[in-house]
Design an enzyme around this catalytic site. Structure first.
Site, PDB file in Angstrom:
ATOM      1  NE  ARG A 196       7.152  -2.011   6.363  1.00  0.00           N
ATOM      2  CZ  ARG A 196       5.820  -2.075   6.411  1.00  0.00           C
ATOM      3  NH1 ARG A 196       5.100  -1.669   5.370  1.00  0.00           N
ATOM      4  NH2 ARG A 196       5.217  -2.542   7.468  1.00  0.00           N
ATOM      5  NE  ARG A 217       5.975   0.237  10.502  1.00  0.00           N
ATOM      6  CZ  ARG A 217       4.859  -0.062   9.852  1.00  0.00           C
ATOM      7  NH1 ARG A 217       4.702   0.328   8.587  1.00  0.00           N
ATOM      8  NH2 ARG A 217       3.907  -0.738  10.430  1.00  0.00           N
ATOM      9  NE  ARG A 267       1.978  -4.629  11.421  1.00  0.00           N
ATOM     10  CZ  ARG A 267       3.181  -4.443  10.862  1.00  0.00           C
ATOM     11  NH1 ARG A 267       4.278  -4.857  11.489  1.00  0.00           N
ATOM     12  NH2 ARG A 267       3.279  -3.866   9.696  1.00  0.00           N
ATOM     13  NE  ARG A 318      -4.447  -1.347   9.959  1.00  0.00           N
ATOM     14  CZ  ARG A 318      -3.383  -0.820   9.361  1.00  0.00           C
ATOM     15  NH1 ARG A 318      -3.422   0.379   8.852  1.00  0.00           N
ATOM     16  NH2 ARG A 318      -2.277  -1.516   9.244  1.00  0.00           N
ATOM     17  CE  LYS A 378      -1.954  -1.186   3.904  1.00  0.00           C
ATOM     18  NZ  LYS A 378      -1.247  -2.473   4.170  1.00  0.00           N
TER      19      LYS A 378
HETATM   20  P1  ADP Z   1       1.075  -1.816   7.747  1.00  0.00           P
HETATM   21  O1  ADP Z   1       0.551  -1.230   6.480  1.00  0.00           O
HETATM   22  O2  ADP Z   1       2.404  -2.431   7.593  1.00  0.00           O
HETATM   23  O3  ADP Z   1       0.099  -2.711   8.439  1.00  0.00           O
HETATM   24  P2  ADP Z   1       0.658   0.744   9.103  1.00  0.00           P
HETATM   25  O4  ADP Z   1       1.780   1.710   9.089  1.00  0.00           O
HETATM   26  O5  ADP Z   1      -0.509   1.019   8.234  1.00  0.00           O
HETATM   27  O6  ADP Z   1       1.300  -0.689   8.825  1.00  0.00           O
HETATM   28  O7  ADP Z   1       0.120   0.574  10.587  1.00  0.00           O
HETATM   29  C1  ADP Z   1       0.998   0.326  11.661  1.00  0.00           C
HETATM   30  C2  ADP Z   1       0.195   0.191  12.955  1.00  0.00           C
HETATM   31  O8  ADP Z   1      -0.460   1.436  13.244  1.00  0.00           O
HETATM   32  C3  ADP Z   1      -0.940  -0.841  12.925  1.00  0.00           C
HETATM   33  O9  ADP Z   1      -0.476  -2.132  13.249  1.00  0.00           O
HETATM   34  C4  ADP Z   1      -1.885  -0.271  13.986  1.00  0.00           C
HETATM   35  O10 ADP Z   1      -1.413  -0.521  15.298  1.00  0.00           O
HETATM   36  C5  ADP Z   1      -1.760   1.239  13.768  1.00  0.00           C
HETATM   37  N1  ADP Z   1      -2.746   1.728  12.773  1.00  0.00           N
HETATM   38  C6  ADP Z   1      -2.464   2.293  11.559  1.00  0.00           C
HETATM   39  N2  ADP Z   1      -3.601   2.625  10.926  1.00  0.00           N
HETATM   40  C7  ADP Z   1      -4.617   2.276  11.736  1.00  0.00           C
HETATM   41  C8  ADP Z   1      -6.026   2.336  11.628  1.00  0.00           C
HETATM   42  N3  ADP Z   1      -6.633   2.836  10.524  1.00  0.00           N
HETATM   43  N4  ADP Z   1      -6.770   1.871  12.659  1.00  0.00           N
HETATM   44  C9  ADP Z   1      -6.204   1.369  13.780  1.00  0.00           C
HETATM   45  N5  ADP Z   1      -4.867   1.263  13.943  1.00  0.00           N
HETATM   46  C10 ADP Z   1      -4.077   1.712  12.929  1.00  0.00           C
HETATM   47  P1  ADP Z   2       2.201  -1.834   3.219  1.00  0.00           P
HETATM   48  O1  ADP Z   2       2.187  -0.332   3.188  1.00  0.00           O
HETATM   49  O2  ADP Z   2       1.024  -2.440   2.542  1.00  0.00           O
HETATM   50  O3  ADP Z   2       2.390  -2.373   4.614  1.00  0.00           O
HETATM   51  P2  ADP Z   2       4.774  -1.556   1.822  1.00  0.00           P
HETATM   52  O4  ADP Z   2       4.408  -0.763   0.628  1.00  0.00           O
HETATM   53  O5  ADP Z   2       5.493  -0.857   2.913  1.00  0.00           O
HETATM   54  O6  ADP Z   2       3.465  -2.321   2.401  1.00  0.00           O
HETATM   55  O7  ADP Z   2       5.627  -2.822   1.327  1.00  0.00           O
HETATM   56  C1  ADP Z   2       6.215  -3.723   2.263  1.00  0.00           C
HETATM   57  C2  ADP Z   2       7.634  -4.076   1.799  1.00  0.00           C
HETATM   58  O8  ADP Z   2       7.555  -4.868   0.607  1.00  0.00           O
HETATM   59  C3  ADP Z   2       8.475  -2.861   1.443  1.00  0.00           C
HETATM   60  O9  ADP Z   2       9.801  -3.099   1.869  1.00  0.00           O
HETATM   61  C4  ADP Z   2       8.383  -2.768  -0.081  1.00  0.00           C
HETATM   62  O10 ADP Z   2       9.589  -2.263  -0.643  1.00  0.00           O
HETATM   63  C5  ADP Z   2       8.167  -4.218  -0.500  1.00  0.00           C
HETATM   64  N1  ADP Z   2       7.236  -4.345  -1.632  1.00  0.00           N
HETATM   65  C6  ADP Z   2       6.160  -3.573  -1.925  1.00  0.00           C
HETATM   66  N2  ADP Z   2       5.520  -4.014  -3.028  1.00  0.00           N
HETATM   67  C7  ADP Z   2       6.222  -5.111  -3.459  1.00  0.00           C
HETATM   68  C8  ADP Z   2       6.068  -6.024  -4.571  1.00  0.00           C
HETATM   69  N3  ADP Z   2       5.069  -5.884  -5.448  1.00  0.00           N
HETATM   70  N4  ADP Z   2       6.972  -7.013  -4.668  1.00  0.00           N
HETATM   71  C9  ADP Z   2       7.978  -7.163  -3.775  1.00  0.00           C
HETATM   72  N5  ADP Z   2       8.174  -6.344  -2.708  1.00  0.00           N
HETATM   73  C10 ADP Z   2       7.307  -5.323  -2.548  1.00  0.00           C
END
Ligand code: ADP
Ligand code: ADP
Ligand code: ZN
Length: 215
Positions: free
Chosen positions: A127, A161, A172, A88, A13
């Site tokens: 990541r 992170r 998660r 979410r 994302k």
């Molecule tokens: P990822 O896309 O890797 O799951 P995010 O950066 O979106 O990670 O979220 C990291 C953490 O922040 C989540 O595990 C949760 O604890 C919190 N968080 C982020 N967005 C939301 C949301 N919309 N609602 C509740 N918690 C959230």
């Molecule tokens: P999200 O925001 O959904 O948690 P990220 O965009 O941060 O996910 O992606 C998670 C990790 O995977 C990052 O290190 C990113 O560089 C890598 N990544 C993202 N998209 C792809 C893909 N299509 N193939 C392989 N690795 C990816």
């Protein structure tokens, strides 16, 4: 245009949101980034969110929806929004409808990034981001062109992170399955959902998203 990028942790994302920002001048609204900013700034929201995030659980709906409302208010009315990591839960999805309607905005697309769960742990543990500009990278799948130097800003400092570890990722993913995936059928009934193969490489995923937002 207002779009939601939906998918489990590590689906891509943030990566795709950054690309949409670069291509279309849209704005990325990442509640995860906002919460990490609040923790860093030591605000009351940050203090409340820190332990919850470290456990991989969800922060309260009221907190994240308030953050999104503030960000929308800070944007020009013509700037498109990419919701990354929000909504979410069903309650957040309802709040988003209200927040958008109150500002004369409407949802155009909910783009679901479909990924195999097995691939997510590897994506998450590899990541990292540029500490200066926030650009995202991956040790194996998306390293900087020159090792140790950010492609975008030339910075040399990177960060990982605290919640990007295997144990937290499992929590998660479970939260995603239990609370986030169930909001999809509601969007589907409204004809908003487009599915993209999130297992394809980053460029191919971008191209598929491009075909949806700018056909
Ligand atoms: P990822 O896309 O890797 O799951 P995010 O950066 O979106 O990670 O979220 C990291 C953490 O922040 C989540 O595990 C949760 O604890 C919190 N968080 C982020 N967005 C939301 C949301 N919309 N609602 C509740 N918690 C959230
Ligand atoms: P999200 O925001 O959904 O948690 P990220 O965009 O941060 O996910 O992606 C998670 C990790 O995977 C990052 O290190 C990113 O560089 C890598 N990544 C993202 N998209 C792809 C893909 N299509 N193939 C392989 N690795 C990816
Ligand atoms: Zn950078």
């Amino acid at each position: 245009m207002n779009i939601i990028l939906l998918g489990p942790p590590g689906a891509g994302k943030g990566t795709q949101a950054q690309r949409l920002v670069d291509r279309h001048g849209m704005r990325q609204l990442s509640t995860g980034d906002m919460l990490r900013g609040a923790i860093k700034a030591g605000t009351p929201v940050g203090l409340e969110a820190k332990a919850v995030m470290e456990r991989g659980e969800l922060v309260s709906d009221a907190i994240v929806s308030a953050l999104i409302g503030d960000e929308l208010d800070a944007m020009g009315p013509d700037t498109g929004a990419i919701f990354d990591g929000y909504p979410r839960t069903a309650a957040q999805a309802d709040s988003l409808d209200e927040l958008l309607a109150a500002r004369g905005r409407k949802l155009d697309h909910v783009i679901e990034l479909e990924v195999d769960e097995d691939a997510l742990v590897e994506r998450i543990v590899g990541r990292f981001t540029c500490a200066t500009c926030g650009k995202g990278y991956h040790d194996r799948f998306d390293p900087p062109k020159v090792e140790g130097t950010c492609d975008k800003c030339g910075g040399h400092e990177f960060k990982r992170r605290p919640d990007d570890n295997e144990e937290t990722v499992r929590t998660r993913m479970a939260e995603y399955r239990a609370k986030t995936a169930p909001i999809l059928p509601g969007y589907e009934a409204r004809g908003l959902v487009a599915r993209v193969d999130g297992m394809a490489d980053i460029e191919a995923v971008s191209a598929a998203i491009e075909a949806i937002v700018a056909p």
